[in-house]
Motif scaffolding. Structure first.
Motif, PDB file in Angstrom:
ATOM      1  N   GLN A   2      -0.227 -21.934  36.690  1.00  0.00           N
ATOM      2  CA  GLN A   2       1.092 -22.474  36.368  1.00  0.00           C
ATOM      3  C   GLN A   2       1.504 -23.566  37.342  1.00  0.00           C
ATOM      4  N   HIS A  42      15.199 -21.281  34.950  1.00  0.00           N
ATOM      5  CA  HIS A  42      15.441 -19.862  34.678  1.00  0.00           C
ATOM      6  C   HIS A  42      14.512 -19.384  33.563  1.00  0.00           C
ATOM      7  N   GLY A  43      13.747 -18.333  33.835  1.00  0.00           N
ATOM      8  CA  GLY A  43      12.845 -17.787  32.842  1.00  0.00           C
ATOM      9  C   GLY A  43      13.084 -16.307  32.636  1.00  0.00           C
ATOM     10  N   ASP A  44      12.240 -15.684  31.813  1.00  0.00           N
ATOM     11  CA  ASP A  44      12.330 -14.268  31.507  1.00  0.00           C
ATOM     12  C   ASP A  44      11.482 -13.491  32.510  1.00  0.00           C
ATOM     13  N   GLU A  60      10.852 -14.499  35.369  1.00  0.00           N
ATOM     14  CA  GLU A  60      10.262 -15.489  36.253  1.00  0.00           C
ATOM     15  C   GLU A  60      11.343 -16.491  36.641  1.00  0.00           C
ATOM     16  N   TYR A 105      11.860 -20.536  38.774  1.00  0.00           N
ATOM     17  CA  TYR A 105      11.088 -21.712  39.148  1.00  0.00           C
ATOM     18  C   TYR A 105      11.928 -22.666  40.001  1.00  0.00           C
ATOM     19  N   PHE A 118       7.621 -24.322  31.314  1.00  0.00           N
ATOM     20  CA  PHE A 118       8.044 -22.951  31.539  1.00  0.00           C
ATOM     21  C   PHE A 118       9.424 -22.609  30.972  1.00  0.00           C
ATOM     22  N   THR A 119      10.351 -23.571  31.009  1.00  0.00           N
ATOM     23  CA  THR A 119      11.729 -23.261  30.633  1.00  0.00           C
ATOM     24  C   THR A 119      12.487 -24.539  30.304  1.00  0.00           C
TER      25      THR A 119
END
Length: 607
Positions: free
Chosen positions: A16, A182-184, A186, A188, A199-200
């Motif tokens: 990633q 902001h991720g699920d 995760e 960044y 990613f988002t």
């Protein structure tokens, strides 16, 4: 300039990190690296040169771990070597950095006296040692970062990784941009939304002086004084953009070809197409009637857009314009009028010199306008009124579509100023707007010159020096043409006002020097033709860029590139196409790195 990615992931993070760094290649870089936590220990892989070198290193020697930081570096302190590549680390902390630590020498001396051992020439390594020293004295990672920030002088964005803290990333910014994704499960960190696009699309931009403590479940943001603050999360349209070359060999070629479309999109924001009138975007309406002067500031290509705009504002609005290169503006100490308009032009909206000029003008009580391509950028956020371009993501370091979109916005603003100041009538406005509406079509026609320009490029590539000449608004386009050729082909080139030829530059002219002349058939054509005769008499190879009428009156040339006839007002946007293509195909013929030319970066976020 440099690019930063940090990720608290659920699975192995190294792939990633590399994916995020690929999105930041457009900024320009000369080395790259990542660091992860493997069983709580900091481990690194770094490589000089392109990301493929780092990928090869990771293939041969993989990195485990779910927490990591990555970096693409554009050298400011120390050569572009593996030892100077980021992340920099001690046994306690790893850090990546965008910016310049101005007081790094005194900090390095202090840290060396305390026993720190430095392994690089960079300013960044002092940050790792400062944080490590604070940890050794008993500070928490959060306190170590805050104390480190207090000791740093300069502009920076930082991301920290700490030994033994698998669920922690800390970021900080002062001057240089940094965003949270902001991720699920995760979270960044990145230099911009493009870095986080894989990613988002939910982004929070840190304000100047902010620092953030991230875990997989929490985001805590603090201001420079250490007080908790709240910053909004927004949906970023950039995150949905797939950044690829499409059918083109280079991003620059793709972006040149996109200009009719993106300039059209930009103009739609500023023109009521039905009424044939200027209509500024919602929230961007500005009344020019009360102004006595306009100050414009920018850097590089954006500065040349401002030079064109000076002709437009002074001719169509009778509004005197002062324009400065942003890096010189504050030091010239010009007298500024409180309540006057200072217009900043920047593709990225993060250009350090332009941002510093903005803040200087703000301190003098001026109203700040911004022509920017990134509406969430620092310059956009700090301006009073934003005039957005709609160029989309521009990957090539040498600006093309951002430049012409800037010109489109500035042209619309000049017409608006002319109407506000009662210099232009409704009929005048209608005529000028009609010429703007034609631009996308005319640009598309100008792109048809590409095969002819590609054939011409090998002869330009043989030159050691190239001159560009123009009068009126063609003069800044000549400057821009010379800059483009220098940037990507590394051939020395200079742009001059055609009338200045006899005051010095003509001494350079001989049969080995191509002279590119931009000369639409307008009221200045006859004078420019006289300058061409002076060049021809000395054996210079004239490459004339003109329209059909100009071709008929041009006389003998080495090559003539005929663009479509256009109203003189909009000729800068049309003539930008052939100068971009000439630089591009010359560079391709010479085999240079067109999209990422040496020593250059896309977004210059340090002074």
């Amino acid at each position: 300039m440099c690019g930063i990615v940090g990720i608290l992931a659920r699975e192995a993070v190294a792939p990633q990190l590399v994916d995020g760094l690929k999105r930041l290649e457009y900024r320009g870089y000369d080395s790259a690296g990542i660091a992860t936590l493997d069983d709580g220990r900091i481990v690194r892989r770094r490589a000089e040169g392109k990301l493929r070198n780092l990928e090869a290193r990771l293939l041969a020697d993989p990195l485990a771990g779910r927490t990591g930081i990555g970096h693409t570096r554009w050298a400011t302190h120390g050569a572009p070597t593996e030892a100077n590549a980021h992340p920099h680390a001690t046994d306690r902390v790893a850090v990546v950095h965008n910016g310049i630590i101005e007081n790094f020498r005194e900090l390095r001396e202090q840290l060396t006296e305390q026993g720190a051992v430095f392994t690089s020439q960079t300013d960044t390594e002092v940050v790792a040692h400062l944080a490590s020293s604070a940890l050794a004295a008993g500070a928490t990672p959060q306190l170590a970062v805050h104390e480190t920030m207090k000791r740093l002088r300069g502009a920076f964005a930082l991301a920290f990784l700490f030994e033994g803290h698998d669920d922690l990333l800390i970021g900080a910014r002062r001057g240089s941009p940094l965003a949270i994704g902001h991720g699920d499960g995760e979270v960044y960190l990145g230099s911009d939304a493009v870095a986080l696009a894989p990613f988002t699309d939910e982004i929070t931009y840190l304000e100047d002086g902010d620092w953030v403590v991230l875990t997989r479940e929490t985001v805590e943001i603090f201001d420079e004084g250490g007080a908790p603050v709240s910053r909004p999360a927004i949906r970023s349209s950039v995150a949905s953009v797939i950044v690829d070359k499409g059918a083109h060999r280079h991003f620059m070629a793709k972006e040149i070809a996109e200009q009719p479309e993106v300039v059209g999109h930009t103009l739609v924001r500023f023109i009521d197409m039905t009424a044939g009138r200027i209509r500024l975007p919602a929230g961007a309406d500005f009344d020019f009637s009360g102004l006595d002067r306009l100050a414009i500031s920018a850097c590089g290509t954006a500065y040349y857009a401002g030079l064109v705009a000076r002709y437009w504002f002074e001719k169509f609005a009778r509004l005197p314009v002062d324009i400065d290169i942003a890096s010189e503006f504050r030091y010239r100490e010009p007298p500024l009028t409180p309540g006057g308009l200072a217009l900043m032009i920047s593709q990225s909206g993060e250009t350090a010199d332009t941002l510093a000029t903005l803040r200087h003008c703000r301190a003098q009580g001026m109203t700040i306008g911004a022509v920017v391509n990134v509406p969430t950028s620092t310059i956009a956020r700090e301006a009073d009124v934003v005039f957005p371009t709609t160029a989309g993501v521009e990957v090539g370091v040498a600006s093309t579509k951002a430049f012409t979109c800037q010109l489109a916005v500035l042209a619309a603003l000049a017409i608006k100023a002319g109407r506000d100041r009662r210099v232009l009538s409704e009929q005048d406005e209608a005529k000028l707007v009609a010429s703007l509406i034609e631009i996308p079509r005319l640009m598309a026609e100008a792109l048809h010159l590409e095969p002819e320009i590609e054939k011409l490029a090998p002869s330009i590539a043989k030159a050691k020096d190239v001159l560009y000449l123009g009068r009126g608004t063609s003069y800044p386009i000549a400057l821009e043409g010379a800059l483009k050729l220098k940037e990507i082909s590394y051939i020395h080139a200079e742009g001059y006002a055609a009338g200045e030829l006899k005051h010095g530059p003509i001494a350079l002219v001989d049969e080995n020097v191509p002279v590119v002349v931009l000369a639409p058939f307008d009221g200045l054509f006859e004078k420019t033709a006289s300058n061409m005769q002076e060049v021809a008499a000395r054996g210079g190879r004239i490459v004339l860029i003109t329209d059909k009428e100009g071709e008929a009156h041009a006389g003998e040339t080495y090559a003539t590139l005929v663009v479509p006839n256009a109203y003189a007002f909009v000729s800068p946007l049309i003539y930008a196409i052939p100068i971009q293509l000439l630089a591009y195909h010359t560079a391709v013929f010479m085999g240079t790195d067109v999209d990422q030319p040496r020593n250059l970066a896309k977004s210059v976020t340090v002074e």
